[in-house]
Design a protein around this motif. Sequence first.
Motif, PDB file in Angstrom:
ATOM      1  N   PRO A 200       4.354   4.079  -4.516  1.00  0.00           N
ATOM      2  CA  PRO A 200       3.619   4.880  -5.502  1.00  0.00           C
ATOM      3  C   PRO A 200       3.139   4.025  -6.670  1.00  0.00           C
ATOM      4  O   PRO A 200       3.749   3.008  -7.014  1.00  0.00           O
ATOM      5  N   SER A 201       2.062   4.453  -7.289  1.00  0.00           N
ATOM      6  CA  SER A 201       1.528   3.782  -8.467  1.00  0.00           C
ATOM      7  C   SER A 201       2.630   3.684  -9.521  1.00  0.00           C
ATOM      8  O   SER A 201       3.397   4.619  -9.718  1.00  0.00           O
ATOM      9  N   GLY A 202       2.709   2.542 -10.172  1.00  0.00           N
ATOM     10  CA  GLY A 202       3.722   2.334 -11.197  1.00  0.00           C
ATOM     11  C   GLY A 202       4.970   1.639 -10.686  1.00  0.00           C
ATOM     12  O   GLY A 202       5.840   1.284 -11.476  1.00  0.00           O
ATOM     13  N   THR A 203       5.067   1.441  -9.385  1.00  0.00           N
ATOM     14  CA  THR A 203       6.226   0.763  -8.806  1.00  0.00           C
ATOM     15  C   THR A 203       6.002  -0.741  -8.843  1.00  0.00           C
ATOM     16  O   THR A 203       4.948  -1.224  -8.463  1.00  0.00           O
TER      17      THR A 203
ATOM     18  N   SER B  97       0.811  -1.224   0.000  1.00  0.00           N
ATOM     19  CA  SER B  97       0.000   0.000   0.000  1.00  0.00           C
ATOM     20  C   SER B  97       0.846   1.277   0.000  1.00  0.00           C
ATOM     21  O   SER B  97       0.361   2.331  -0.390  1.00  0.00           O
TER      22      SER B  97
ATOM     23  N   TYR C  36      -1.805  -9.139  -6.662  1.00  0.00           N
ATOM     24  CA  TYR C  36      -1.419  -7.838  -7.211  1.00  0.00           C
ATOM     25  C   TYR C  36      -0.616  -8.023  -8.501  1.00  0.00           C
ATOM     26  O   TYR C  36       0.427  -8.675  -8.492  1.00  0.00           O
TER      27      TYR C  36
END
Length: 186
Positions: free
Chosen positions: A109-112, A106, A144
């Motif tokens: 960052p998005s894209g990691t 959580s 995920y």
Amino acid sequence: RVHPPRESLSEKQAVQQQKEDEAQQAKARATGFSMVCDSIALGVRDQILASFPSSQVDGEVSRFLHEAPDIIRSMINSGQLKEMLIVALGNNVYPNFAETSEEIVSLVPSGTRIIFVSPYDSSEPADSDLNKYADYLPSLEKKYPFVTLANWHKVSQEHSSIYDGTDGAHFFARKEGAPLYIQTLA
């Protein structure tokens, strides 16, 4: 007229997955990754950095999994977190490993892309927290799409001779150990 056999859907998926894996490996070599680790990966830090020169390895002896979220927050806040994060912890783990792993997921960052390295210690009993954590990690990869498992636990079981004459967790005395670890990361 004879038609060549058609690739099955699973074969096409396997080819596509291989292409994606190769692209990720090329990216890791070019842009590097951030790694949070304990003494296992720290022992082969020089070989990791030689194989992935743009990477950073933040390691400490006896580091626990539950310490990772604070370290990752610090990397994020300082702008040091790269697009790929490797979490090579788990030889020192408490029963709340699922909660900690979810917190790590959580945080990023998005894209990691997150790569969890499963722990191994041949001296641990089958019902130990270390082995439960190693068994748990594949569920994160299924849950995920940006999580990958580097299954060091399985590789270690298949190449148990790298632990001959060691404590069962640290394989540095064996020359074939480091290349296996690097291959597992790649």
